[in-house]
Design a protein around this motif. Structure first.
Motif, PDB file in Angstrom:
ATOM      1  N   GLN A   1      -8.503   7.410   0.919  1.00  0.00           N
ATOM      2  CA  GLN A   1      -7.654   8.594   0.777  1.00  0.00           C
ATOM      3  C   GLN A   1      -6.685   8.467  -0.403  1.00  0.00           C
ATOM      4  O   GLN A   1      -5.921   9.387  -0.680  1.00  0.00           O
ATOM      5  N   GLY A   2      -6.722   7.347  -1.084  1.00  0.00           N
ATOM      6  CA  GLY A   2      -5.719   7.080  -2.112  1.00  0.00           C
ATOM      7  C   GLY A   2      -5.995   7.704  -3.465  1.00  0.00           C
ATOM      8  O   GLY A   2      -7.068   8.273  -3.719  1.00  0.00           O
TER       9      GLY A   2
ATOM     10  N   ALA B   1       0.835  -1.207   0.000  1.00  0.00           N
ATOM     11  CA  ALA B   1       0.000   0.000   0.000  1.00  0.00           C
ATOM     12  C   ALA B   1       0.866   1.252   0.000  1.00  0.00           C
ATOM     13  O   ALA B   1       0.612   2.209  -0.739  1.00  0.00           O
ATOM     14  N   ASN B   2       1.899   1.218   0.812  1.00  0.00           N
ATOM     15  CA  ASN B   2       2.785   2.375   0.939  1.00  0.00           C
ATOM     16  C   ASN B   2       3.495   2.688  -0.376  1.00  0.00           C
ATOM     17  O   ASN B   2       3.693   3.854  -0.723  1.00  0.00           O
TER      18      ASN B   2
ATOM     19  N   ASP C   1       0.774   7.091  -3.954  1.00  0.00           N
ATOM     20  CA  ASP C   1       0.044   8.112  -3.195  1.00  0.00           C
ATOM     21  C   ASP C   1       0.491   8.113  -1.737  1.00  0.00           C
ATOM     22  O   ASP C   1       1.460   7.451  -1.378  1.00  0.00           O
ATOM     23  N   ASP C   2      -0.226   8.861  -0.914  1.00  0.00           N
ATOM     24  CA  ASP C   2       0.190   9.026   0.488  1.00  0.00           C
ATOM     25  C   ASP C   2      -0.343   7.942   1.417  1.00  0.00           C
ATOM     26  O   ASP C   2      -0.080   7.988   2.619  1.00  0.00           O
ATOM     27  N   VAL C   3      -1.097   6.991   0.910  1.00  0.00           N
ATOM     28  CA  VAL C   3      -1.641   5.934   1.765  1.00  0.00           C
ATOM     29  C   VAL C   3      -0.522   4.949   2.107  1.00  0.00           C
ATOM     30  O   VAL C   3       0.198   4.502   1.225  1.00  0.00           O
ATOM     31  N   SER C   4      -0.369   4.649   3.379  1.00  0.00           N
ATOM     32  CA  SER C   4       0.764   3.815   3.776  1.00  0.00           C
ATOM     33  C   SER C   4       0.343   2.494   4.396  1.00  0.00           C
ATOM     34  O   SER C   4       1.182   1.689   4.772  1.00  0.00           O
TER      35      SER C   4
ATOM     36  N   ALA D   1      -8.178   3.426   2.826  1.00  0.00           N
ATOM     37  CA  ALA D   1      -7.962   3.294   1.385  1.00  0.00           C
ATOM     38  C   ALA D   1      -8.630   4.421   0.586  1.00  0.00           C
ATOM     39  O   ALA D   1      -8.161   4.795  -0.493  1.00  0.00           O
TER      40      ALA D   1
ATOM     41  N   ILE E   1      -0.570   2.669  -5.400  1.00  0.00           N
ATOM     42  CA  ILE E   1      -1.680   3.618  -5.460  1.00  0.00           C
ATOM     43  C   ILE E   1      -2.921   2.887  -4.963  1.00  0.00           C
ATOM     44  O   ILE E   1      -3.147   1.724  -5.297  1.00  0.00           O
ATOM     45  N   ASN E   2      -3.685   3.566  -4.127  1.00  0.00           N
ATOM     46  CA  ASN E   2      -4.768   2.922  -3.398  1.00  0.00           C
ATOM     47  C   ASN E   2      -6.128   3.538  -3.697  1.00  0.00           C
ATOM     48  O   ASN E   2      -6.224   4.633  -4.237  1.00  0.00           O
TER      49      ASN E   2
ATOM     50  N   VAL F   1      -5.182  -1.939  -3.856  1.00  0.00           N
ATOM     51  CA  VAL F   1      -3.882  -1.304  -4.091  1.00  0.00           C
ATOM     52  C   VAL F   1      -3.314  -1.844  -5.393  1.00  0.00           C
ATOM     53  O   VAL F   1      -3.471  -3.032  -5.702  1.00  0.00           O
TER      54      VAL F   1
END
Lengths: 408, 408
Positions: free
Chosen positions: B381-382, B39-40, B369-372, B379, B43-44, B360
């Protein structure tokens, strides 16, 4: 700032969007305070100009951005190319994109005829000498090796194949019907006759004799592709009650604008190059045009070319050179400024991809979000979320208070 | 990392998605550094595998994820079950999911016949003795109490009801036509005859006599459900120019893959259990399969079972046990790794729900993206925003540079 805008400036960075290379993109790494200030003071998002996972050509993307569903109005590139070079196409016409080419013993040696520039005399010869009974043949040159052909008459059909083999070193193709109709077969015959006659007219044309002496490739054939029946498109003014103008150097985009009923405004040396300077001039011209028009579409070339070349540095530099033009937009009054791209042309892929493009809408009434830079890596965080190209005009018209209410 | 991937690994955590319990979910609370690292570095987004608010079965979800519109191709679970157990179904066949059951005086006492395991002899008896003139009857056992039935012949119709009452303690149902056609009535008659003949064949079968002696429930009837006409599905290879494989333990998912024209690759003890170890083995098998195939779909069971059981801790533990498999994916070259779920099976609901699932995409070209972390609470927020299942293949093909351009 006034409460409600009354004009729209839509700037399309052709192929401006990219995929990351070592974690960044040309847009993300460029020093572009003007464009970033628009993002900072606007509402941002990502957009699939046609649909998720669809790789759009510039023509279909621009149709969508202007609010014309490409699945309804896009019949092939021919009609748009023909309109773009100034042919007054009509419903029922069958139109083609053409290229002057070098053919030797039936094989296409160079699809651009040695990048020939001045084809005036050749085009005139084709117009004068190539004839098919019962069919009006309208042929017009464009920039460089490019040209357009329109067939007008009864019983024509666009259901035919290209004569262009689409790659050097292959045989010039015979046009064939793709539908089992008399019209398609007739039109294929017309095209083959034109293709053959053109070779006769061009083969010993003085200009080509001269080119051979200079050891330049002769433009001794025309390749036809993108046959399309001219669509009947609702007039932009009638559709939106806005007087529209298009500023572009690509004939294809000018053609999209023209078939939508928009006025084409040219800029002095606009077609000549794709430098930051020539492209900034388009934006300056657009600002001026907002005095006489309600909607101006500007297509900015340069980034797309760099993408096709796979040149990250050139693409980045182009945005930096362009940037002063965006700075001049920051203080426009009552103008909704929309900046986006028509598709991605990633430098690592070198052709159009379906990756969504960034979009910013700046001007009176927009809900400014937290996105402070304009690029495809951050735009997804914006207040517009993920749009489609056909969403842009309704959103813009709503912001201009020009949308009708649905319901009571 | 190479610029463009050339293989796709799609891992579906069956029922992996959940609703929050005290603010967290099995996925969100599990210690799973491998999946979180995907995920980090990817792209989510969230995804409605069929559509917003639609509770999908695993079959329709997987169809959508593979790019086959379930509203077009899903005709019922029967054909997929039948293909999954290895019956070579053909267009025109009517197929059913079956279960060996215990029926007493016309009432279904246990829809799983005491969770009977070895039904070889029973299936053979049905195949040998149950006959209907003019209809080929193909019956094949699956794992446990499961089986599939295919009817082949002229004038058959899937417009009929189940004989399965879908709950213990209810009467075995008579099959009825749901369409007022001779075909539907004929097929209902065929099914009722098979149902009755099967009871005759099974009732005094030595295996059941033996079971009764052991105080086990006899498998003295078959329940039929999910009648569907076999759909004509475009071949995966023809559709995508990719050689596809499916790795799954559920017959239904194997059947989806097979009807799409994918090769089914089994893993040694794959069907035997749903432990972290057996499921990790599927991923290992998939990595190996990427050497010979362009696209591998892996269906991971375990989480769904825990969801149906309402067991939060078991679901969470399963993800932790699975995680080493995801760590091994982080350094694959030229492989686009997609991890998602086919639907939510919240432990508080114990069945499939329409809550969107996390997804993901990790690999060359993706806009990180910023999703970690990988879970259904973050998810959204991706950078993918909110997709539908049918979007997955177009996005993946675009990233592999395999999409055709629409327009010029």
């Amino acid at each position: 700032m006034p409460a409600i805008a009354n004009k729209i400036l839509l700037i399309v960075l052709d192929g401006g969007s990219d995929r990351p290379v070592n974690g960044t993109t040309p847009l993300a790494s460029a020093d572009k305070p003007g464009l970033d200030a628009l993002a900072n003071g606007g509402i941002n998002g990502i957009m699939d100009t046609v649909d998720i996972g669809v790789r759009p050509g510039s023509d279909v993307s621009h149709l969508a951005l202007l609010g014309y569903d490409p699945y309804k109005y896009y019949t092939g590139r021919g009609p748009f190319e023909a309109a773009g070079v100034g042919i007054d196409v009509k419903k029922g016409d069958v139109a083609f994109r053409c290229d002057f080419a070098t053919v030797e013993d039936g094989t296409v040696k160079d699809r651009r005829a040695g990048r020939i520039q001045d084809t005036d005399a050749l085009a005139a010869a084709i117009s004068e000498k190539v004839k098919v009974p019962g069919v009006d043949i309208i042929f017009k040159r464009s920039t460089g090796h490019r040209a357009a052909l329109v067939l007008r008459g009864k019983g024509l059909s666009p259901d035919i194949t290209d004569t262009d083999p689409h790659r050097d070193g292959l045989r010039l193709k015979e046009c064939r019907a793709t539908a089992d109709t008399p019209e398609a077969k007739h039109t294929a015959g017309v095209v083959n006759s034109i293709s053959e006659q053109a070779m006769g007219v061009l083969g010993d044309h003085p200009l080509n004799v001269d080119r051979k002496k200079q050891r330049l490739l002769p433009a001794n054939a025309i390749l036809l592709r993108g046959a399309g029946g001219v669509p009947e498109m609702p007039d932009f003014y009638g559709k939106y009650d806005m007087k529209g103008a298009v500023i572009a150097s690509a004939g294809l985009i000018i053609g999209v604008g023209k078939l939508c009923g928009m006025e084409c405004l040219t800029v002095g040396e606009m077609g000549a190059g794709l430098s930051g300077a020539t492209e900034r001039a388009k934006v300056e011209k657009a600002i001026a045009a907002l005095g006489t028009h309600d909607f101006v579409l500007v297509n900015i070339k340069g980034a797309d070319e760099a993408g096709h070349d796979g040149d990250f540095a050139k693409k980045k530099k182009f945005f930096e050179e362009m940037d002063p033009a965006f700075q001049s937009l920051l203080h426009l009054q009552r103008v909704l400024v929309i900046v986006t791209a028509d598709h991605s042309t990633p430098v690592l892929v070198k052709r159009h991809t379906a990756d969504p493009v960034p979009i910013v809408i700046h001007g009176p009434g927009v809900r400014i979000d937290d996105v402070s830079r304009f690029n495809e890596l951050i735009a997804y965080q914006g207040g517009l979320h993920r749009l489609k190209g056909l969403d842009v005009m309704p959103i813009a018209l709503d912001l201009l208070d020009k949308e009708e209410k649905y319901g009571a």
